[in-house]
Design a protein around this motif. Sequence first.
Motif, short mmCIF file in Angstrom:
data_model
loop_
_atom_site.label_atom_id
_atom_site.label_comp_id
_atom_site.label_asym_id
_atom_site.label_seq_id
_atom_site.Cartn_x
_atom_site.Cartn_y
_atom_site.Cartn_z
N ASN A 14 0.80 -1.10 0.12
CA ASN A 14 -0.07 -0.06 -0.09
C ASN A 14 0.88 1.26 -0.24
N ASP A 15 2.20 0.97 0.06
CA ASP A 15 3.17 2.26 0.02
C ASP A 15 4.49 1.85 -0.27
N LEU A 16 5.09 2.59 -1.73
CA LEU A 16 5.82 2.04 -2.18
C LEU A 16 7.32 2.28 -1.22
N GLU A 17 7.38 3.52 -0.80
CA GLU A 17 8.50 4.22 -0.01
C GLU A 17 8.67 3.29 1.36
N ALA A 18 7.41 2.88 1.83
CA ALA A 18 7.52 2.14 2.99
C ALA A 18 8.09 0.50 2.66
N ALA A 50 7.16 -5.49 -5.57
CA ALA A 50 6.32 -4.85 -4.85
C ALA A 50 5.30 -4.13 -5.70
N HIS A 51 4.08 -4.36 -5.84
CA HIS A 51 3.22 -3.60 -6.72
C HIS A 51 2.29 -2.94 -5.75
N LEU A 52 1.96 -1.53 -6.15
CA LEU A 52 0.72 -0.86 -5.44
C LEU A 52 -0.46 -1.38 -5.74
N ALA A 53 -1.09 -1.84 -4.88
CA ALA A 53 -2.51 -2.53 -4.78
C ALA A 53 -2.78 -2.74 -3.34
N PRO A 54 -3.39 -1.38 -2.85
CA PRO A 54 -3.71 -1.34 -1.52
C PRO A 54 -4.81 -2.34 -1.12
N GLU A 55 -5.54 -2.51 -2.19
CA GLU A 55 -6.85 -3.34 -1.73
C GLU A 55 -6.71 -4.94 -1.57
N GLU A 56 -5.37 -5.33 -1.83
CA GLU A 56 -4.93 -6.58 -2.05
C GLU A 56 -4.00 -6.96 -0.67
N VAL A 57 -3.54 -6.11 0.09
CA VAL A 57 -2.42 -6.30 0.93
C VAL A 57 -2.95 -7.23 2.32
N GLY A 58 -2.06 -7.77 2.85
CA GLY A 58 -2.08 -8.12 4.28
C GLY A 58 -2.58 -9.84 4.32
N HIS A 59 -2.25 -10.42 5.37
CA HIS A 59 -2.51 -11.96 5.36
C HIS A 59 -3.83 -11.95 6.10
N HIS A 60 -4.62 -12.84 5.98
CA HIS A 60 -6.13 -12.92 6.40
C HIS A 60 -6.43 -14.32 7.11
N ASN A 61 -5.72 -15.09 6.81
CA ASN A 61 -6.13 -16.50 7.80
C ASN A 61 -4.62 -17.09 8.08
N THR A 62 -4.73 -17.78 9.36
CA THR A 62 -3.63 -18.53 9.86
C THR A 62 -3.98 -19.98 10.08
N GLN A 113 14.08 -26.86 12.76
CA GLN A 113 14.26 -25.56 11.98
C GLN A 113 14.08 -24.45 12.75
N ALA A 114 14.92 -23.42 12.57
CA ALA A 114 14.83 -21.97 13.18
C ALA A 114 13.90 -21.10 12.37
N THR A 115 13.26 -20.49 12.83
CA THR A 115 12.00 -19.93 12.09
C THR A 115 11.63 -18.69 12.81
N MET A 116 11.05 -17.56 12.09
CA MET A 116 10.60 -16.45 12.37
C MET A 116 9.55 -15.92 11.39
N PHE A 117 8.41 -15.31 11.85
CA PHE A 117 7.47 -14.61 10.81
C PHE A 117 7.33 -13.20 11.27
N LEU A 118 7.24 -12.25 10.59
CA LEU A 118 7.05 -10.84 10.56
C LEU A 118 6.24 -10.26 9.53
N LEU A 119 5.77 -9.13 9.63
CA LEU A 119 4.87 -8.45 8.44
C LEU A 119 5.85 -7.39 8.03
N ASP A 120 5.48 -7.40 6.74
CA ASP A 120 6.09 -6.03 6.24
C ASP A 120 5.24 -4.73 6.47
N PRO A 121 5.59 -3.60 6.06
CA PRO A 121 4.75 -2.28 6.41
C PRO A 121 3.15 -2.45 6.08
N SER A 122 2.92 -3.35 4.72
CA SER A 122 1.73 -3.55 4.31
C SER A 122 0.84 -4.68 4.75
N GLY A 123 1.59 -5.25 5.81
CA GLY A 123 0.82 -6.50 6.41
C GLY A 123 1.00 -8.00 5.54
#
Length: 140
Positions: A14-18, A50-62, A113-123
């Motif tokens: 949702n933000d290319l600079e971020a 990274a494509h600017l597409a704010p309506e599609e960002v983020g994860h929704h399910n786990t 395994q060693a693992t870690m999860f994080l979110l980018d600024p768009s989720g």
Amino acid sequence: MQDRPRFHLAFPVNDLEAARAFYGELLGCPEGRSAPEWVDFDLHGHQIVAHLAPEEVGHHNTSPVDGHDVPVRHFGLILDWDAWHSLAERLRNAGTKFVIEPGIRFKGQVGEQATMFLLDPSGNALEFKAFRDESMIFAK
């Protein structure tokens, strides 16, 4: 060309600079070509865009995995053991908020395994992992 094919992944932001700050500065991915609507990054030899597409960002399910709620839609890298620990330390030092803190999953089992999860600024969810024994990556 590498011994193995490179993958290409396009994902919404949702933000290319971020995205530039996160992927380029924090993760250290060199920037490639870009346009007002997208930016290429080199993720260890793989092209992510990274494509600017704010309506599609983020994860929704786990999905439950080894006692954690893992974001279903995610991407990342399998690093070597030392590189994973270096990245985990760099991210911690940067104050990164993790979805799943850096740790060891399946300890003492096939696929440890060693693992870690994080979110980018768009989720968008990312996972970075490392196998103590890389021959176990696809072991059953």
